[in-house]
Design a protein around this motif. Structure first.
Motif, short mmCIF file in Angstrom:
data_model
loop_
_atom_site.label_atom_id
_atom_site.label_comp_id
_atom_site.label_asym_id
_atom_site.label_seq_id
_atom_site.Cartn_x
_atom_site.Cartn_y
_atom_site.Cartn_z
N THR A 1 -41.62 17.81 -12.50
CA THR A 1 -42.07 16.83 -13.39
C THR A 1 -42.63 17.35 -14.61
OG1 THR A 1 -44.02 16.09 -12.40
CG2 THR A 1 -42.27 14.99 -11.35
N GLN A 2 -41.97 18.29 -15.10
CA GLN A 2 -42.60 18.81 -16.59
C GLN A 2 -42.01 17.82 -17.72
OE1 GLN A 2 -42.27 22.99 -17.32
NE2 GLN A 2 -42.83 23.48 -15.31
N PHE A 3 -41.03 17.36 -17.44
CA PHE A 3 -40.47 16.22 -18.39
C PHE A 3 -39.47 16.95 -19.45
CE2 PHE A 3 -43.29 13.30 -16.36
CZ PHE A 3 -42.69 12.17 -16.30
N VAL B 1 -36.72 34.85 -27.86
CA VAL B 1 -36.12 33.63 -27.62
C VAL B 1 -36.62 33.12 -26.28
CG1 VAL B 1 -33.91 32.49 -27.37
CG2 VAL B 1 -34.24 34.46 -28.94
N GLU B 2 -36.81 33.76 -25.39
CA GLU B 2 -37.18 33.20 -23.91
C GLU B 2 -38.46 33.63 -23.48
OE1 GLU B 2 -33.99 34.88 -21.89
OE2 GLU B 2 -32.73 33.01 -22.19
N ARG C 1 -42.95 31.63 -26.74
CA ARG C 1 -42.52 30.41 -26.88
C ARG C 1 -43.64 29.29 -26.61
NH1 ARG C 1 -37.63 29.80 -29.96
NH2 ARG C 1 -37.30 31.99 -30.22
N GLU D 1 -37.06 14.90 -22.40
CA GLU D 1 -37.32 15.11 -23.78
C GLU D 1 -36.07 15.72 -24.67
OE1 GLU D 1 -41.17 16.54 -24.57
OE2 GLU D 1 -42.08 15.17 -23.27
N GLY E 1 -45.55 17.38 -21.08
CA GLY E 1 -45.36 17.76 -19.70
C GLY E 1 -45.57 19.25 -19.09
N MET E 2 -45.02 20.02 -19.89
CA MET E 2 -45.01 21.61 -19.59
C MET E 2 -46.63 22.02 -19.56
SD MET E 2 -41.92 22.54 -21.94
CE MET E 2 -40.91 23.82 -21.35
N MET F 1 -31.34 31.95 -14.99
CA MET F 1 -30.01 32.44 -15.18
C MET F 1 -29.98 33.98 -15.54
SD MET F 1 -28.06 29.29 -17.14
CE MET F 1 -28.94 27.69 -16.90
N GLU G 1 -43.96 25.96 -28.31
CA GLU G 1 -42.93 25.03 -28.65
C GLU G 1 -43.03 24.27 -26.95
OE1 GLU G 1 -40.19 27.77 -29.26
OE2 GLU G 1 -40.54 27.63 -31.41
N PHE G 2 -43.98 24.49 -26.29
CA PHE G 2 -43.97 23.59 -25.05
C PHE G 2 -44.40 22.27 -25.25
CE2 PHE G 2 -44.78 27.12 -21.33
CZ PHE G 2 -43.76 27.79 -21.80
N SER G 3 -43.84 21.28 -24.35
CA SER G 3 -43.97 19.98 -24.54
C SER G 3 -45.36 19.66 -23.57
CB SER G 3 -43.01 19.14 -24.36
OG SER G 3 -42.32 19.57 -23.00
N ALA H 1 -34.93 28.10 -14.99
CA ALA H 1 -34.85 29.49 -15.48
C ALA H 1 -35.39 30.58 -14.62
CB ALA H 1 -35.91 29.85 -16.85
N GLY I 1 -36.90 25.54 -32.29
CA GLY I 1 -37.44 25.96 -30.85
C GLY I 1 -37.19 24.77 -29.98
N HIS J 1 -32.25 30.97 -21.67
CA HIS J 1 -32.14 30.73 -20.11
C HIS J 1 -30.65 30.82 -19.97
CE1 HIS J 1 -36.14 30.68 -20.20
NE2 HIS J 1 -36.44 29.37 -20.67
N ASN K 1 -32.26 30.57 -10.04
CA ASN K 1 -30.75 30.20 -10.05
C ASN K 1 -30.32 29.29 -9.51
OD1 ASN K 1 -29.33 31.52 -12.25
ND2 ASN K 1 -29.35 33.55 -11.41
N GLU L 1 -30.59 29.31 -32.73
CA GLU L 1 -30.39 30.11 -31.57
C GLU L 1 -29.45 29.69 -30.61
OE1 GLU L 1 -34.24 31.94 -30.81
OE2 GLU L 1 -34.93 30.50 -32.27
N TRP M 1 -48.26 20.71 -16.43
CA TRP M 1 -47.93 21.50 -15.12
C TRP M 1 -48.74 22.78 -15.18
CZ3 TRP M 1 -44.97 26.17 -14.62
CH2 TRP M 1 -44.66 26.73 -13.35
N ARG N 1 -33.60 38.92 -24.42
CA ARG N 1 -33.44 38.29 -25.66
C ARG N 1 -34.80 38.17 -26.22
NH1 ARG N 1 -30.37 32.81 -26.38
NH2 ARG N 1 -30.05 32.71 -24.19
#
Ligand code: HEM
Ligand code: SF4
Ligand code: FES
Lengths: 295, 130
Positions: free
Chosen positions: A262-264, B10-11, B15, A268, B22-23, B1, B18-20, A216, A124, A148, A219, A144, B26, B7
């Protein structure tokens, strides 16, 4: 007229004969193939069983091959590989490919975090296969391809779009003025070198771009690596003011630095520890300073 | 993209685990910002009852404040506003390039402080309603 018809019949009967022959050939080939497959499977099972008293790691690897009908549907394959101290995710993949399934496809080269070819989505998170210790991961290790991006096969993604964005910022040293003597060194003072030091480390692996929610969805967004590349040259004092202004014009565009929220996430995941968000933010402030004039 | 096929896990939003930090910051900032905009409209609607007289306004406020759900929503509004302000200050620092290496810790601090202030506000907001 009649002769022609006659001939046609002859021909078609000949064809049928050939067809029967081919299909028996084909049958034989298919049988052989199935036998080989069963053989391989038995070998693999035996190999895996022989590992019973060894320390092992279980991998769950994403598989997909658009060119083979049975592999069109994405799936996960499980491989059990013997573990040794210091083993990386890439080592484990190489073992699985060499011992269990030679069709397992992934990119790698240097095995020392320099070539940037093996950024993968491991448990992940975007990581470099060769720089990620299996000992640091919880099993089973899920591997995996980068999210994206378009998957070409198994763990290989199409990097073309990422490279296009990198090229878009003109990633090469290009000074306003060259020294009179062509061979003279173009020196940089220590502070300036220190300032751009981290930004020069990029290995074009694409991990940052893959981790970015904004990239993501957009584009055209240059993405963290390309902006960092622009930073590396814009901040290099040897290039001169005119070139810097041109570089600023590229990153100030609609799909440049201002897309960053700024999600950083890029900072990371970057395997070279480049402070990407910091560089993007500095370019934003630089852009504001250049464009906001109250006098 | 571009995508050759879907998928799936996966996308997609599966997920989110698994966000950190900062996400999450936001997402919460967007969410709270828009909730505040929504509240602004409600706020104006309630205030504008005063145009039909002092009694109408007092009546409206009394009715609203007598409802438990409104009291609870007020606690929620406070939480949303406090988080938006604290994280907004954090974002201003991020824009200035100050303390970028502690961005995750400042997000957690915003969350904890928001939680504390919200809990401390409960007696005031619910006084007389329960
Ligand atoms: C002291 C109070 C506040 C502070 C410090 C603050 C701070 C901020 C900051 C820094 C941003 C930009 C986030 C970014 O960089 O992407 C932002 C976005 C936003 N704020 Fe606030 N804000 C405050 C109050 C409010 C109020 C009262 C409202 C609603 C009426 C509001 C609604 C929004 C919205 C809708 C956004 C945009 C969210 C988006 O990007 O879609 N904010 N705020
Ligand atoms: S900035 Fe870091 S994550 Fe992004 S491509 Fe370069 S090395 Fe990879
Ligand atoms: S194999 Fe070269 S970076 Fe990992």
């Amino acid at each position: 007229m009649s002769t022609q018809k006659q001939k046609q019949t002859e021909e078609s009967s000949e064809e049928t004969a050939i067809e029967t022959e081919t299909s028996s050939h084909q049958q034989r080939r298919l049988d052989e193939k199935a036998a080989r497959k069963a053989d391989r499977e038995a070998q693999r099972q035996a190999a895996e069983e022989s590992l019973d008293d060894e320390e092992t790691v279980k991998l769950k690897v994403f598989r997909f091959d658009p060119e083979v009908p049975e592999k069109e549907e994405p799936r996960f394959d499980t491989f059990v590989v013997p573990f040794h101290k210091g083993m990386t995710v890439l080592d484990a993949l190489i073992y699985a490919r060499d011992h269990y399934d030679s069709s397992l496809t992934f990119r790698h080269s240097c095995q020392q975090a320099i070539c940037g070819s093996d950024a993968l989505f491991v448990n992940g998170r975007q990581r470099l296969g060769c720089k990620t210790q299996l000992a640091d991961l919880d099993g089973p290790v899920r591997i995996e391809p980068l999210p994206h991006a378009e998957v070409v096969k198994d763990l290989v993604v199409d990097m073309e779009h990422f490279y296009d964005q990198m090229e878009a910022v003109e990633p090469f040293f290009d000074a306003d003025e060259l020294p009179d003597d062509e061979l003279e060194e173009q020196r940089q003072d220590r502070q300036n070198r220190e300032k751009i030091k981290m930004s020069t480390r990029c290995i074009w692996c694409g991990a940052c771009m893959s981790s970015c929610n904004i990239a993501a969805g957009d584009n055209e967004y240059l993405g963290p690596a390309a902006i960092n590349k622009a930073y590396r040259f814009a901040m290099d004092e040897r290039e001169g003011e005119d070139r810097k202004e041109e570089r600023m014009r590229i990153v100030e565009q609609e799909h440049g630095v201002w897309r960053c929220q700024t999600q950083f996430s890029c900072t990371e995941v970057c395997p070279k520890d480049i402070p990407l968000t910091e560089h993007i933010q500095e370019l934003k402030r630089e852009a504001v300073k250049n464009n906001l004039k109250f006098w | 993209m571009s995508q050759r096929y879907n998928r799936g896990a996966v996308e997609d939003f599966g997920r989110w685990r698994e966000f950190s930090a900062g996400m999450w910051a936001w997402i919460f900032h967007k969410f709270t910002g828009w909730v505040l905009v929504g509240y602004l409209f409600t706020h104006i609607a309630v205030l504008s009852t005063a145009t039909s007289g002092a009694a109408a306004y007092t009546g409206t406020i009394r009715t609203l404040e007598s409802l438990l759900i409104v009291r609870l929503l007020e606690v929620g509004l406070l939480a949303v506003a406090v988080f938006h302000i604290l994280n907004g200050v954090r974002l201003l620092f991020v824009d200035l390039g100050v303390g970028l290496t502690s961005q995750d810790r400042s997000f957690y601090a915003s969350l904890i402080l928001t939680g504390a202030i919200t809990v401390a506000s409960v007696p005031t907001f619910l006084a007389g309603a329960v």
